[in-house]
Each structure stands twice: as C-alpha cells, then as structure tokens.
Design a protein around this motif. Structure first.
Motif, PDB file in Angstrom:
ATOM      1  N   UNK A 289       5.952  -8.188 -44.358  1.00 55.45           N
ATOM      2  CA  UNK A 289       7.179  -8.639 -44.996  1.00 55.45           C
ATOM      3  C   UNK A 289       8.167  -9.314 -44.065  1.00 55.45           C
ATOM      4  N   UNK A 290       9.375  -8.782 -44.017  1.00 56.48           N
ATOM      5  CA  UNK A 290      10.472  -9.400 -43.271  1.00 56.48           C
ATOM      6  C   UNK A 290      10.283  -9.331 -41.761  1.00 56.48           C
ATOM      7  N   UNK A 291       9.203  -8.702 -41.279  1.00 59.71           N
ATOM      8  CA  UNK A 291       8.950  -8.691 -39.837  1.00 59.71           C
ATOM      9  C   UNK A 291       8.675 -10.105 -39.318  1.00 59.71           C
ATOM     10  N   UNK A 292       8.248 -10.988 -40.217  1.00 56.43           N
ATOM     11  CA  UNK A 292       8.130 -12.396 -39.816  1.00 56.43           C
ATOM     12  C   UNK A 292       9.058 -13.230 -40.687  1.00 56.43           C
ATOM     13  N   UNK A 293       9.834 -14.072 -40.033  1.00 58.88           N
ATOM     14  CA  UNK A 293      10.877 -14.838 -40.721  1.00 58.88           C
ATOM     15  C   UNK A 293      10.323 -15.762 -41.785  1.00 58.88           C
ATOM     16  N   UNK A 294       9.152 -16.358 -41.522  1.00 55.24           N
ATOM     17  CA  UNK A 294       8.613 -17.358 -42.438  1.00 55.24           C
ATOM     18  C   UNK A 294       8.337 -16.785 -43.817  1.00 55.24           C
ATOM     19  N   UNK A 295       7.770 -15.573 -43.859  1.00 48.44           N
ATOM     20  CA  UNK A 295       7.372 -15.004 -45.142  1.00 48.44           C
ATOM     21  C   UNK A 295       8.299 -13.883 -45.600  1.00 48.44           C
ATOM     22  N   UNK A 296       9.511 -13.840 -45.043  1.00 42.98           N
ATOM     23  CA  UNK A 296      10.421 -12.749 -45.389  1.00 42.98           C
ATOM     24  C   UNK A 296      10.831 -12.794 -46.860  1.00 42.98           C
ATOM     25  N   UNK A 297      11.026 -14.001 -47.402  1.00 42.71           N
ATOM     26  CA  UNK A 297      11.466 -14.112 -48.795  1.00 42.71           C
ATOM     27  C   UNK A 297      10.357 -13.766 -49.771  1.00 42.71           C
ATOM     28  N   UNK A 298       9.126 -14.107 -49.435  1.00 42.07           N
ATOM     29  CA  UNK A 298       8.018 -13.836 -50.352  1.00 42.07           C
ATOM     30  C   UNK A 298       7.500 -12.412 -50.203  1.00 42.07           C
ATOM     31  N   UNK A 299       7.960 -11.685 -49.187  1.00 35.64           N
ATOM     32  CA  UNK A 299       7.538 -10.303 -49.024  1.00 35.64           C
ATOM     33  C   UNK A 299       6.044 -10.179 -48.844  1.00 35.64           C
ATOM     34  N   UNK A 300       5.466 -10.974 -47.973  1.00 33.26           N
ATOM     35  CA  UNK A 300       4.020 -10.999 -47.782  1.00 33.26           C
ATOM     36  C   UNK A 300       3.642 -10.419 -46.425  1.00 33.26           C
ATOM     37  N   UNK A 301       2.386 -10.052 -46.304  1.00 32.82           N
ATOM     38  CA  UNK A 301       1.874  -9.534 -45.033  1.00 32.82           C
ATOM     39  C   UNK A 301       0.818 -10.468 -44.469  1.00 32.82           C
ATOM     40  N   UNK A 302       0.776 -10.542 -43.158  1.00 32.03           N
ATOM     41  CA  UNK A 302      -0.207 -11.363 -42.452  1.00 32.03           C
ATOM     42  C   UNK A 302      -0.975 -10.466 -41.487  1.00 32.03           C
ATOM     43  N   UNK A 303      -2.294 -10.581 -41.506  1.00 34.26           N
ATOM     44  CA  UNK A 303      -3.155  -9.900 -40.540  1.00 34.26           C
ATOM     45  C   UNK A 303      -3.869 -10.989 -39.759  1.00 34.26           C
ATOM     46  N   UNK A 304      -3.684 -11.023 -38.442  1.00 34.05           N
ATOM     47  CA  UNK A 304      -4.201 -12.121 -37.636  1.00 34.05           C
ATOM     48  C   UNK A 304      -4.848 -11.590 -36.367  1.00 34.05           C
ATOM     49  N   UNK A 305      -5.917 -12.264 -35.942  1.00 41.13           N
ATOM     50  CA  UNK A 305      -6.617 -11.875 -34.716  1.00 41.13           C
ATOM     51  C   UNK A 305      -7.056 -13.126 -33.974  1.00 41.13           C
ATOM     52  N   UNK A 306      -6.995 -13.130 -32.637  1.00 41.58           N
ATOM     53  CA  UNK A 306      -7.448 -14.292 -31.865  1.00 41.58           C
ATOM     54  C   UNK A 306      -8.973 -14.350 -31.806  1.00 41.58           C
ATOM     55  N   UNK A 307      -9.512 -15.560 -31.685  1.00 42.10           N
ATOM     56  CA  UNK A 307     -10.950 -15.691 -31.435  1.00 42.10           C
ATOM     57  C   UNK A 307     -11.152 -16.505 -30.165  1.00 42.10           C
ATOM     58  N   UNK A 308     -12.243 -16.199 -29.460  1.00 42.87           N
ATOM     59  CA  UNK A 308     -12.485 -16.743 -28.128  1.00 42.87           C
ATOM     60  C   UNK A 308     -13.764 -17.565 -28.091  1.00 42.87           C
TER      61      UNK A 308
END
Length: 347
Positions: A289-308
């Motif tokens: 949610x609001x932990x990231x500014x971009x998606x704070x209004x939509x109340x969404x979650x992002x799960x992300x991982x780097x690849x090498x």
C-alpha cells in the motif's frame, strides 16, 4: 501510528490476528467474531473474541469497514503479519515445473521476458512485471541487406549470439555498392565494441571529415545511427502482462481504486523506478500500500525480486502487483523462484 512488535501481543491476540489476516487474504472479506468462534480454531466465546478484535483495532492492526462487519487487516497489520507471522509456502512441484518449462523455451531473450511476465500473472492471479535488462552487448558483426530500392534490413549480431533486426529507410540515391561500403566501414568500427561506443566514435569521425566514405555512404551511416539511437531510447523498460486479472469480483466494489492502479501501471518509467529499488535485495521485497508513493492511492502491493545473469550481476527485477490481499506466503517464494530460473535462462 507505529504498530507494536509481534512479541508484544499476547498469545491469544497473536492467534486471532493471524486467523483474521489469513481469512481476509483467502477470500478478501472481513472476518467476524462469530466466524472465528464457530471455526473451532479459537477456544474463546464470541464476546471474548470481540474484545481481542477491539484491542487489535486500537493498535492499528485491524479495521472494520462497516459498523456491523468483521475486521480486516490494515496496511500496518499486513506488514506486521508479513514480517513476523507469515510462513512461506514453497512453490508446488507443478508450479516449479511450469516455470522451469517456460525458461527452457527457445527464442530471443525479449520473448522470454514477455513470457515470464505473463507466467507470473497467470500463477499469481495478479499483474506480472519484468524489467528489461539494459543491453550493452558487444557487436560481432553487422550486415546491411537491401529489401527494395528504399529500404534495407540491418542485422546486428552480438558476441553473445544475440541477434537484432531493424529496417532502415535508405537515403535517396544509395546504391548496392554504397550499402556494401557502409557495411564494411561500420563492421570495422563495431567489432568487439558496444553500439554506444562505436556510434560515438563514428559520429566524431564523420563530423571531422576523417572518413573515407563518400557522400552517399556518410548519409547512409548517419541515417543508421539515428535509427539505432531512437530504437534504443524507445525500447520498453518494463513489460507488464495480466492487467485484466486486477478486475476481479471484489474490484467491482472499488472500481476507483482499480482505475487508479491501472493508470499508475501506464506510467512504466515510474513503475520501473520502484522495481529498481529492489535491485540490491537478496530475495523478494514486499511493498504494501502506502509504503510506496506510486501506488499509495490505489492501495496495492508489489512483490519484486532481482534476477541475475550468468556472472551473478543483477540485470533486472521482476515481480507482481495486485491488491493488498495477495497471498504473500505463496507469491513471495514463487517470485523468488522465477527470478532464479530467469537468471539461469540468461546464462
């Protein structure tokens, strides 16, 4: 409000909190005291359960969307659950097989990236996202092949075996001999170098008049440099697939939130910047949610991982985005496994 550490909750408060969160993540609906009392998983009366729920609400971990409704976790509550209670569930053998099979499919890397984004979407039920690696491969060979009087096919072959084809509009009056001369000139300066390195030097050489190319050859090379530069700048930095999966039944009751999310996804540059912040992570990062500014209004979650790549260097980030009620315990390990599998595919 800062949520308390999980260790400060009593055992029964922690158990009830976990059941509420798991129930909400499972079906997207608030969980009430009656449902908890009849589940057989809480040895308390409905009145006692309501008292605990009220305490958890005062701590900012739960919220009641309506007066008579049950409780659902707040974003603070979800963060506490993810960090302190959640037990990861490794991808099932079937999911691992699907992911590994996709990575074995032949084809150019761009095709593999698009397929990976779609795969993440299908497996998670959310939208899948993959950042495109910034390619700086070194050129082994270049060929200019005439298609007709006004167009030529430019074939770039990298030292890593990567092949790119681009169509070039020919300047007026360019002959087959001019094409060959330009091919020889560019190949001699590209071999073993990146396109950016060779382009910089060729532009300087042409501008200073130090090249042996005739006028037609110079115009041809300059046209090619312009196309290559524009092509590189226009390449997508992010591949997003599965936006339609965000329009589930629950989304129909909160269509403004979903519209805001889809609008945010259109701004791929900003989404890519968010994913880029996960580059240094050892495993998947979770933004709620609001932990990231971009998606704070939509109340969404992002799960992300780097690849090498095969050298262990981080070349991109992949992940999923969806409502905050994502099945974190299942999706987080799946994103991690996919990132590792894509890394092996890159070699």
């Amino acid at each position: 409000m800062v949520s308390p550490p999980i260790t400060e909750l009593t055992t029964r408060a922690r158990d009830i909190f976990r059941l509420v969160v798991e129930g909400y993540l499972d079906n997207g609906q608030p969980v009430g005291s009656k449902a908890l009392a009849t589940s057989g998983m809480v040895d308390l009366s409905p009145a006692s359960i309501r008292s605990v729920l009220s305490e958890l609400e005062q701590l900012g971990l739960l919220a009641a969307p309506h007066t008579s409704a049950g409780r659902m976790p707040t974003e603070q509550g979800l963060r506490l659950f993810v960090d302190g209670i959640m037990q990861m569930a490794e991808p099932s053998p079937e999911e691992r097989a699907v992911i590994e099979q996709q990575m074995r499919e032949p084809g150019p890397i761009e095709q593999a990236l698009e397929a990976t984004s779609a795969l993440l979407s299908n497996l998670s039920g959310a939208a899948g996202m993959v950042m495109v690696p910034q390619r700086e491969s070194r050129i082994a060979q270049i060929s200019l092949v005439p298609l007709d009087e006004r167009r030529a096919l430019v074939v770039l072959v990298g030292t890593d075996g990567h092949v790119e084809n681009r169509v070039l509009d020919l300047p007026q009056g360019v002959s087959a001999g001019d094409l060959q001369q330009a091919t020889n000139y560019v190949t001699a300066r590209l071999a073993g170098r990146t396109l950016a390195e060779a382009s910089r030097d060729m532009r300087a050489e042409i501008a200073s008049g130090r090249t042996a190319l005739d006028e037609a050859g110079r115009r041809l090379v300059e046209a090619g440099l312009a196309v290559w530069s524009e092509d590189a700048a226009a390449r997508p930095v992010l591949i997003v697939r599965g936006q339609a999966k965000l329009l589930d039944e629950s989304a129909l009751t909160d269509i403004e939130r979903v519209r805001s999310l889809i609008d945010d996804l259109e701004n791929k540059q900003q989404v890519a910047q968010l994913l880029d912040s996960a580059r240094e992570a050892e495993s998947a990062r979770i933004f709620i949610g609001a932990e990231n500014r971009l998606f704070s209004l939509s109340g969404s979650s992002v799960i992300a991982a780097p690849y090498r790549n095969g050298e262990g260097k981080v070349v991109g980030v992949l992940g999923v985005i969806g409502p905050t009620r994502l099945n974190y315990a299942r999706v987080v390990p799946m994103v991690d496994f996919t990132a590792r599998s894509l890394g092996r595919r890159l070699g």
